[in-house]
Write a protein that holds these residues in place. Structure first.
Motif, PDB file in Angstrom:
ATOM      1  N   THR A   1     -75.913  36.733 -25.258  1.00 59.53           N
ATOM      2  CA  THR A   1     -77.007  37.691 -25.138  1.00 59.53           C
ATOM      3  C   THR A   1     -77.995  37.479 -26.275  1.00 59.53           C
ATOM      4  O   THR A   1     -77.602  37.408 -27.436  1.00 59.53           O
ATOM      5  N   LYS A   2     -79.262  37.386 -25.946  1.00 59.60           N
ATOM      6  CA  LYS A   2     -80.282  37.198 -26.967  1.00 59.60           C
ATOM      7  C   LYS A   2     -80.259  38.357 -27.959  1.00 59.60           C
ATOM      8  O   LYS A   2     -80.208  39.521 -27.580  1.00 59.60           O
ATOM      9  N   ASP A   3     -80.256  38.015 -29.232  1.00 60.70           N
ATOM     10  CA  ASP A   3     -80.281  39.002 -30.319  1.00 60.70           C
ATOM     11  C   ASP A   3     -79.021  39.869 -30.378  1.00 60.70           C
ATOM     12  O   ASP A   3     -79.040  40.948 -30.960  1.00 60.70           O
ATOM     13  N   GLY A   4     -77.931  39.386 -29.759  1.00 60.11           N
ATOM     14  CA  GLY A   4     -76.689  40.147 -29.851  1.00 60.11           C
ATOM     15  C   GLY A   4     -76.490  41.101 -28.694  1.00 60.11           C
ATOM     16  O   GLY A   4     -77.423  41.439 -27.953  1.00 60.11           O
ATOM     17  N   PHE A   5     -75.269  41.567 -28.537  1.00 57.25           N
ATOM     18  CA  PHE A   5     -74.912  42.405 -27.400  1.00 57.25           C
ATOM     19  C   PHE A   5     -74.570  43.836 -27.800  1.00 57.25           C
ATOM     20  O   PHE A   5     -75.137  44.789 -27.274  1.00 57.25           O
ATOM     21  N   TYR A   6     -73.650  43.998 -28.744  1.00 49.43           N
ATOM     22  CA  TYR A   6     -73.115  45.337 -29.008  1.00 49.43           C
ATOM     23  C   TYR A   6     -74.146  46.272 -29.623  1.00 49.43           C
ATOM     24  O   TYR A   6     -74.113  47.483 -29.381  1.00 49.43           O
ATOM     25  N   LYS A   7     -75.086  45.727 -30.409  1.00 53.55           N
ATOM     26  CA  LYS A   7     -76.082  46.614 -30.992  1.00 53.55           C
ATOM     27  C   LYS A   7     -77.015  47.199 -29.935  1.00 53.55           C
ATOM     28  O   LYS A   7     -77.656  48.224 -30.170  1.00 53.55           O
ATOM     29  N   GLN A   8     -77.094  46.579 -28.748  1.00 54.71           N
ATOM     30  CA  GLN A   8     -77.888  47.158 -27.662  1.00 54.71           C
ATOM     31  C   GLN A   8     -77.243  48.432 -27.115  1.00 54.71           C
ATOM     32  O   GLN A   8     -77.922  49.263 -26.494  1.00 54.71           O
ATOM     33  N   LEU A   9     -75.932  48.573 -27.326  1.00 55.99           N
ATOM     34  CA  LEU A   9     -75.224  49.762 -26.857  1.00 55.99           C
ATOM     35  C   LEU A   9     -75.327  50.925 -27.834  1.00 55.99           C
ATOM     36  O   LEU A   9     -75.065  52.071 -27.470  1.00 55.99           O
ATOM     37  N   ALA A  10     -75.682  50.616 -29.085  1.00 52.65           N
ATOM     38  CA  ALA A  10     -75.584  51.610 -30.147  1.00 52.65           C
ATOM     39  C   ALA A  10     -76.542  52.781 -29.950  1.00 52.65           C
ATOM     40  O   ALA A  10     -76.304  53.869 -30.467  1.00 52.65           O
ATOM     41  N   ALA A  11     -77.646  52.589 -29.238  1.00 44.24           N
ATOM     42  CA  ALA A  11     -78.582  53.673 -28.952  1.00 44.24           C
ATOM     43  C   ALA A  11     -78.756  53.801 -27.446  1.00 44.24           C
ATOM     44  O   ALA A  11     -78.734  52.808 -26.726  1.00 44.24           O
ATOM     45  N   TYR A  12     -78.888  55.040 -26.969  1.00 48.16           N
ATOM     46  CA  TYR A  12     -79.153  55.382 -25.565  1.00 48.16           C
ATOM     47  C   TYR A  12     -77.952  55.166 -24.653  1.00 48.16           C
ATOM     48  O   TYR A  12     -78.112  55.054 -23.435  1.00 48.16           O
ATOM     49  N   GLY A  13     -76.754  55.109 -25.211  1.00 46.09           N
ATOM     50  CA  GLY A  13     -75.554  55.162 -24.393  1.00 46.09           C
ATOM     51  C   GLY A  13     -74.818  53.852 -24.240  1.00 46.09           C
ATOM     52  O   GLY A  13     -75.432  52.797 -24.075  1.00 46.09           O
ATOM     53  N   HIS A  14     -73.486  53.929 -24.279  1.00 48.50           N
ATOM     54  CA  HIS A  14     -72.630  52.772 -24.029  1.00 48.50           C
ATOM     55  C   HIS A  14     -72.303  52.631 -22.548  1.00 48.50           C
ATOM     56  O   HIS A  14     -71.775  51.600 -22.133  1.00 48.50           O
ATOM     57  N   VAL A  15     -72.583  53.653 -21.771  1.00 44.66           N
ATOM     58  CA  VAL A  15     -72.273  53.639 -20.344  1.00 44.66           C
ATOM     59  C   VAL A  15     -73.504  54.096 -19.561  1.00 44.66           C
ATOM     60  O   VAL A  15     -74.410  54.736 -20.101  1.00 44.66           O
ATOM     61  N   GLY A  16     -73.536  53.729 -18.273  1.00 46.25           N
ATOM     62  CA  GLY A  16     -74.622  54.175 -17.410  1.00 46.25           C
ATOM     63  C   GLY A  16     -75.939  53.477 -17.646  1.00 46.25           C
ATOM     64  O   GLY A  16     -76.985  53.952 -17.187  1.00 46.25           O
ATOM     65  N   ARG A  17     -75.916  52.323 -18.317  1.00 41.01           N
ATOM     66  CA  ARG A  17     -77.155  51.628 -18.666  1.00 41.01           C
ATOM     67  C   ARG A  17     -77.581  50.703 -17.530  1.00 41.01           C
ATOM     68  O   ARG A  17     -76.921  49.703 -17.253  1.00 41.01           O
ATOM     69  N   ILE A  18     -78.708  51.002 -16.899  1.00 38.86           N
ATOM     70  CA  ILE A  18     -79.224  50.115 -15.859  1.00 38.86           C
ATOM     71  C   ILE A  18     -80.158  49.066 -16.441  1.00 38.86           C
ATOM     72  O   ILE A  18     -80.563  48.139 -15.743  1.00 38.86           O
ATOM     73  N   ASP A  19     -80.495  49.215 -17.743  1.00 40.51           N
ATOM     74  CA  ASP A  19     -81.361  48.239 -18.387  1.00 40.51           C
ATOM     75  C   ASP A  19     -80.570  47.064 -18.953  1.00 40.51           C
ATOM     76  O   ASP A  19     -81.159  46.087 -19.417  1.00 40.51           O
ATOM     77  N   LEU A  20     -79.254  47.157 -18.934  1.00 36.95           N
ATOM     78  CA  LEU A  20     -78.389  46.101 -19.450  1.00 36.95           C
ATOM     79  C   LEU A  20     -77.402  45.671 -18.373  1.00 36.95           C
ATOM     80  O   LEU A  20     -76.981  46.479 -17.544  1.00 36.95           O
ATOM     81  N   ASN A  21     -77.018  44.429 -18.419  1.00 35.06           N
ATOM     82  CA  ASN A  21     -76.055  43.902 -17.452  1.00 35.06           C
ATOM     83  C   ASN A  21     -74.648  44.080 -18.006  1.00 35.06           C
ATOM     84  O   ASN A  21     -74.010  43.134 -18.481  1.00 35.06           O
ATOM     85  N   LEU A  22     -74.134  45.303 -17.928  1.00 32.78           N
ATOM     86  CA  LEU A  22     -72.834  45.622 -18.514  1.00 32.78           C
ATOM     87  C   LEU A  22     -71.720  45.376 -17.500  1.00 32.78           C
ATOM     88  O   LEU A  22     -71.783  45.877 -16.370  1.00 32.78           O
TER      89      LEU A  22
END
Length: 393
Positions: free
Chosen positions: A361-382
């Motif tokens: 993942t460009k620029d890392g993966f886990y820090k994208q979860l740190a704000a706006y939720g670890h679940v229910g994210r339609i902006d990320l391919n989780l």
């Protein structure tokens, strides 16, 4: 089960001190896993006026500059004022090397029998939840609160409202009738700004309503009505905000990270932990199970609880609660989960590819979860948001 009620959930921007700590912690996890996907690292942060404290335990098989990572995160979030600045703040570290892990494993090359021999090393109860209130199968209050918080950050970073500071908070109250979301009861937005002179409170309130609230609800099925109570900085202007105003700690926003307290969550922090920690990835596996149950149409709401004990590979208990909405008995659904879902530590890591996502993942993966939720994210391919097991039910 209540039929008529009002429920509120809050979210915060990535500049909120607690979220800033989560971002720094997960950015450090990303950096370790990018260098060595099998790294072990646990990181926690605290921030206050002019100070960042980073505590970490890690295996010394990667070369990570903790101070530089923290400064990069602070700068990207937008803290560049004299009160708190990524370039000038003091950063203290307490670092301890972990001994080499004698139980280190490569899940990609393990047989099923070998996966069975990989135990968890924590005692934890984790929860996953899903419902039909939104397309993301998340409760509507937290879904809308996140949208407002993200928009608040967007208008700052895109210089639409350049006077905003990074710290902000949102809250949405939903009125439910017959257990269904009926109307927007209330909206609250607290926005901090850099200067006490520009703009005044009336201008701030007009700007937030026009550039934040109105765009967020433009495409929503349920929108504010004439009776919706809207509060924008009801106590007046907030100058600066952030660590100069209130301290922050990693893992203190579990409700924001999960379901806005509409459903249960474990007491353990999600951020700052590598994938070997079942108290983090078990929560993702529980969400995966709950979402597939709801997506299959056998319940309108579903909560999955997984209970783990040290020394065992599988959960000692799998509990399902559908709150009276299930078309199949909860006990039968739990049996299907036990038969068809892999809740073992190594199995979860393998299925979700959790060690390698930071490198992919460009620029890392886990820090994208740190704000706006670890679940229910339609902006990320989780991987735990995929509904690929509906046919089981």
């Amino acid at each position: 089960m209540k039929k008529n009620f009002v429920f509120t959930s809050e979210s915060v921007t990535e500049g909120h001190p607690d979220k800033l700590c989560d971002l720094i912690s997960d950015a450090i996890v990303d950096r370790f896993l990018q260098q060595d996907p099998y790294s072990r690292v646990i990181t926690e942060c605290a921030v206050s006026t002019g100070i960042v404290f980073v505590a970490a335990r890690f295996e010394p098989n990667a070369n990570v500059d903790f101070t530089n990572v923290a400064r990069q995160v602070i700068g990207r979030v937008g803290y560049d004022r004299f009160e708190f600045n990524g370039k000038t703040c003091s950063i203290l570290t307490s670092l301890r090397e972990l001994p080499p892990d004698k139980d280190r494993f490569d899940e990609k090359n393990l047989s099923d029998a070998e996966i069975e021999q990989i135990p968890v090393k924590n005692i934890v109860n984790v929860f996953g939840f899903a419902c039909r209130q939104t397309s993301s199968m998340m409760p509507l209050p937290i879904w809308l609160a996140h949208k407002l918080a993200k928009q608040l950050t967007h208008v700052k970073l895109q210089n639409i409202l350049p006077y905003l500071a990074p710290d902000g908070k949102t809250q949405v109250g939903i009125e439910y009738r017959n257990s269904k979301a009926y109307r927007i009861h209330s909206i609250s937005v607290i926005a901090s700004q850099n200067s006490p002179s520009k703009p005044d409170l009336n201008r701030l309130q007009d700007d937030i309503r026009t550039t934040v609230i109105d765009p967020v609800f433009q495409d929503e099925e349920i929108r504010p009505d004439a009776q919706t109570r809207i509060f924008i900085n009801p106590d007046g202007l907030v100058i600066g905000g952030g660590p100069a105003l209130h301290a922050g700690v990693t893992g203190r926003k579990n409700d924001v990270d999960t379901y806005g307290e509409y459903a249960k969550h474990s007491g353990s922090a999600l951020s700052g932990k590598d994938p070997i920690r079942i108290d983090r990835i078990g929560a993702y596996a529980a969400r995966y199970a709950a979402k597939n149950i709801v997506a299959a149409g056998i319940a309108d709401e579903c909560e999955v609880q997984l209970s783990y004990s040290i020394g065992l590979a599988r959960p000692v208990s799998i509990q399902v609660e559908t709150f009276g909405t299930g078309k199949v008995a909860d006990e039968d659904i739990a049996k299907l989960l036990e038969q068809h879902f892999d809740f073992r530590l190594a199995g979860i890591i393998k299925q979700f590819n959790l060690r390698f996502l930071p490198s992919l993942t460009k620029d890392g993966f886990y820090k994208q979860l740190a704000a706006y939720g670890h679940v229910g994210r339609i902006d990320l391919n989780l991987p735990w948001e995929v509904t690929d097991k509906m046919e089981i039910f």
